[in-house]
Each structure stands twice: as C-alpha cells, then as structure tokens.
Design an enzyme around this catalytic site. Structure first.
Site, PDB file in Angstrom:
ATOM      1  N   CYS A 338     -23.783 -49.769 -39.704  1.00 39.00           N
ATOM      2  CA  CYS A 338     -24.350 -51.046 -40.130  1.00 39.00           C
ATOM      3  C   CYS A 338     -23.371 -51.799 -41.045  1.00 39.00           C
ATOM      4  O   CYS A 338     -22.343 -52.266 -40.594  1.00 39.00           O
ATOM      5  CB  CYS A 338     -25.713 -50.842 -40.781  1.00 39.00           C
ATOM      6  SG  CYS A 338     -26.714 -52.350 -40.791  1.00 39.00           S
ATOM      7  N   HIS A 422     -29.041 -47.342 -37.312  1.00 44.55           N
ATOM      8  CA  HIS A 422     -29.397 -46.285 -38.257  1.00 44.55           C
ATOM      9  C   HIS A 422     -30.185 -45.202 -37.536  1.00 44.55           C
ATOM     10  O   HIS A 422     -30.878 -45.459 -36.551  1.00 44.55           O
ATOM     11  CB  HIS A 422     -30.271 -46.841 -39.391  1.00 44.55           C
ATOM     12  CG  HIS A 422     -29.588 -47.838 -40.263  1.00 44.55           C
ATOM     13  ND1 HIS A 422     -28.591 -47.493 -41.142  1.00 44.55           N
ATOM     14  CD2 HIS A 422     -29.763 -49.182 -40.406  1.00 44.55           C
ATOM     15  CE1 HIS A 422     -28.193 -48.576 -41.796  1.00 44.55           C
ATOM     16  NE2 HIS A 422     -28.890 -49.611 -41.363  1.00 44.55           N
TER      17      HIS A 422
END
Length: 505
Positions: A338, A422
C-alpha cells in the site's frame, strides 16, 4: 437473557488490554449460545479493515466480531479516526470518510458523531442479546470528559455498567485503578462496578492483600486477574503494540532463519499485515528505524502508511531510503504494501493527503501514483504463484504501472515487489510460495512449514481469550452486570479519602 444487555470495558491507559478482554468476553458469551456483538463508539487507529459490504472499521473490532462469531459491520465501530500529518485526522463515519480535521475542527462534528454513536449502539442492542462495548484510552482523561462519546459519556448515555482493566505489567496498577475511579465525578463513579487486572505473572497470594485493600478503598471488587499469556498480540489498535518485544526477535539466528525487517514508519498503518509472517516457523520479524537495522535482512518490508509523502521524507532523513535503494539494486528483496508500494514508485502526485504536489519516489518500480479524493475500499481476490489470494484495500493513492511483472494488483521488478493489497500474506499457500522465492533470491537455506494455518492460529488465539475469561474472571458477576447493570448504590471515592456511600443513584 434479555435482548439488549450491555457492558463497557474501560482501561486505565491505552494498551491496557481492553481489546483482548472485550474479545475474550465476546468469545466466552458466544460459547454459551448468546448472540453477542462488539462495539467501540470511537476508535483512533491506523489499523483498519474492510467489511463485506465495503465499510472501513477498526481492525480490533473486526477481530472482536470474529470472536463473537458474527459478521463485522460498520455500526460496531461507527466513528474511526485515522491520524495523519500536521495533527490532523480523517473522520470515518459508519465506514466512509467524511472529513479531514484538526483537534479544534473536530469539535464542530462532535454532536453529529454523538448522535450516530448512540443510534448505532441502540441498533445493536435491539438486535443482539448482549453488546460488549470497549472504551478508548482512559475514562479518567478529565480534560476530555465534556465531549466524551466513548467512555463515561457513552456509559452515562446508555446506562452501561463499567469494568476497568489495569495492566499490572506496567507497574502502579493499584494507583491507576484507584486514581481512575477517584478522578471521576460521582455520577460516572456510580457506573464503575469493578476491576480486572491484566498480565499478572507473580504469586497470587502476594497480590491478594492489594486486591482487598483496593476493595476497601473503592468499595468495588476485582472481578478477576488474567495471567500473563504470551502471543496474544491480536490486531492492535495503535503503534504502542510495536514497542512490545517479540519472542522471536530474541531467538538465536541460524543459517536457515529467514530474517524480515519491517520499516517502523512514523505513520505506519495496517501493520497487522506482518502478523502472518511472524507465525511462520523459522521466520524472525524485526522492526527497523535506521539503516543498520536492515544490514542482515533477507527481506525488507515497507508497510502501509497514513502519510505516504511525509513518511517517505522521513525515510530519506534517516538514511533508510538510500539503504533500501542500494539493497534493491544489489538484488536483495524488498516488498512494499500500500503506502510502502507507493513509495517505491518513480513519482507521487499528491494534492489530497499531504498537498505536496509532485514528489519523487524511490524509483524502484515502474509506477506512478496519483492521489484521488475518494478512498478506495474493497475486498479483492486474485492469484499469485498459482495460489488464490483474498485481501482488502484501503487507499487514496491510485498506482499506474508501466512495466514489470504482474504481482497481485501491483508489479514486480527484479527483487522488488509492490501491491496495494493488505492481508495477502494471511493466505497460507501464497505466503509460503512468496517466502520460498524470497529465500531463494536471498540465498537462504529456509524451508517453509507446509501445515501452518494462519486462520487456525487466529481461531486458537480467540479460543485462548475465551478460556482466560472463563477460567480467571468472575463470570457470574459479569452475567449480573450484563443483565442488571451496575449495583444501585456504589460508594463515591474521593482522591484523598475513604469512600462514602450516597443515598443512591
């Protein structure tokens, strides 16, 4: 059991154990056939999760819902504050971002948030037999009491009995428990029904006199003492959890040990991504704050960040950026997740999160990042290394790649991997395949264990929390609090004197 019973688990400090006690009570009740839900009115956390319907909530509340055996929902954490740079936070209301505010501006939203919080709790109490609420920080933060919507403010509004958790491992637990009650105004004290002591690792007979004196001083019983139990670091809410020493970090390192260094960014987010690595036998996960911490790492992980541009500047100030670039160009593995993936790009254009405009990235992946006003929230699925991968995504930065090999939704170039997903490492087959490749690139004689299941380990840990509640807390007293509320008359405790019993409440 009447529908709508409720209890608030407060704590003397942040990280006192509120989240794990709440989860433990949820698991214990679910085992009794009780339909139970967790609730945290307002959570300040950089660890969040996406529900099945695309709402963002605190990761701890997601875990507590799993402990309760129910589907996580936005009403279980109606207000989520995600700190960013310059003392500002993003307000996530019922799973959707609604504003970026500083402490002063936040006050203008307070009444609206209070209404949503009260309505959310009422909705859960109408639907579930029991709602186990978790407080935030400490209820004795008297400077914040007037605007409180998650500790005694919530307890007063909903007439909730309160149990206060104290962490004895920090020291000063009796002073903390007494002081917490003594600092509250009488109407708040009337709802504090008892204490729980967490992380005890001594002789019970030595603790007993203190518990009795605490009862005499406050008029409130200790409902149980939870023993020190290693390995219960489930879905922590804040970075205080990163400061706890991991048992594996002190283990001797052999030639077959795979060494992972996770960069300890100032605004690190969703660091639970690395929990799945830490459960693998033969993998040691350590946190890195300087270039020297990367020296012997087989894999460096740049984790998520709530402030990508400012955390990238921090990397450069610390010399970490140069160290990461050198190792990547030498063919040593680096993984960006991310915000960490965004830092690996060639260029970042950010007029949304930092307002910094165009900033050079580390240039290790053929990618460009542009921040969008709308947040991407999702539960994507895909494949990598021939393995199915389920994940979640939470980001404003949109990454466009112009080369490299596909890797989940991102890309790979040489020994550098990047993805916005994630939770990918929680997928056992993918994690094993990825670590096998990393070990090969790093030249490490590491062999994955084929039977490690992250989901099974998580379930076993939640069962352990339920066991702790069942074996070490006065569950009969908890039942009475849930069904009947706090006792009708509890003593008022003054900071400097013995308790006195008022006429009632």
């Amino acid at each position: 059991m009447r529908v709508g019973g409720a209890l608030l688990v407060a704590g003397t400090t942040s990280d006192a154990g509120k989240s794990v006690v709440t989860a433990g009570i949820c698991r214990w009740l679910a085992r009794q056939g009780v339909k139970v839900a967790p609730f945290k009115a307002q959570n300040m956390s950089l660890n969040s999760m996406v529900t099945a319907d695309g709402a963002e909530i605190g990761r701890a509340q997601y875990m507590q819902a799993q402990a309760a055996g129910v589907e996580p929902r936005a009403v279980m954490n109606p207000v989520l504050l995600k700190p960013g740079g310059d003392r500002r936070s993003q307000i996530v209301l019922l799973g959707r971002p609604v504003a970026e505010v500083d402490a002063v501006q936040y006050g203008a939203h307070k009444e609206r948030l209070r209404e949503v919080v009260n309505a959310s709790l009422a909705e859960l109490r109408d639907e579930y037999d029991v709602v186990v609420c978790e407080g935030a920080g400490s209820p004795a933060e008297i400077n914040l009491r007037a605007g409180d919507i998650t500790n005694m403010g919530l307890a007063r509004a909903a007439d909730l009995p309160v149990v206060v958790v104290g962490d004895i491992d920090r020291g000063g637990v009796f002073a903390s428990l007494f002081g917490t009650v003594a600092l509250l105004e009488p109407a708040d004290q009337a709802l504090v029904a008892g204490f729980v002591i967490n992380k005890f690792r001594g002789a019970p007979e030595l603790l007993a006199p203190g518990l009795e004196q605490l009862r005499l001083l406050t008029g409130r019983p200790t409902l149980g003492v939870l023993p020190w139990t290693p390995g219960l670091y489930l879905d922590a809410e804040d970075s205080l959890a990163l400061d706890r020493p991991r048992p594996d970090a002190r283990a001797p390192l052999g030639p077959e040990t795979l060494r992972v260094a996770v960069v300890r960014l100032p605004r690190i987010s969703n660091f639970t991504d690395l929990d799945a690595l830490a459960v693998e036998p033969g993998v040691v996960v350590r946190h890195a704050a300087g270039p020297g911490d990367l020296a012997d790492a087989d894999l460096v992980v740049l984790p998520g960040s709530r402030a990508t541009v400012s955390d990238l500047a921090w990397l450069r100030e610390r010399g970490l950026a140069d160290a990461i670039v050198r190792r990547a160009r030498a063919g040593r593995p680096v993984l960006g997740i991310c915000g960490g993936y965004q830092m690996l790009a060639r260029e970042i254009v950010d007029e949304v999160e930092s307002g910094a405009g165009t900033v050079a990235g580390l240039g290790l992946l053929p990618a460009r990042v542009a921040f969008a006003p709308d947040k991407t929230l999702g539960r994507p699925e895909g494949t990598a290394y021939g393995e199915r991968v389920s994940a979640y995504e939470i980001h404003h930065g949109i990454v466009e790649t112009s080369g490299g090999e596909p890797f989940l939704d991102g890309c790979r170039e040489g020994a550098v991997w990047g993805t916005t997903w994630h939770g990918a490492l929680e997928n056992d087959g993918f994690r094993r395949a990825f670590l096998t490749e990393v070990a090969g690139v790093a030249g490490r004689d590491f062999r994955v264990a084929p039977d490690v299941s992250f989901a099974a380990i998580r379930e076993a840990t939640l069962d352990t929390l339920g066991d702790l509640v069942e074996r070490h807390l006065d569950t009969d007293a908890l039942w009475r609090l849930v069904e009947d509320g706090a006792p009708a008359v509890l003593p008022v405790v003054a900071p400097g004197g013995a308790p006195r019993v008022p006429g009632g409440r």
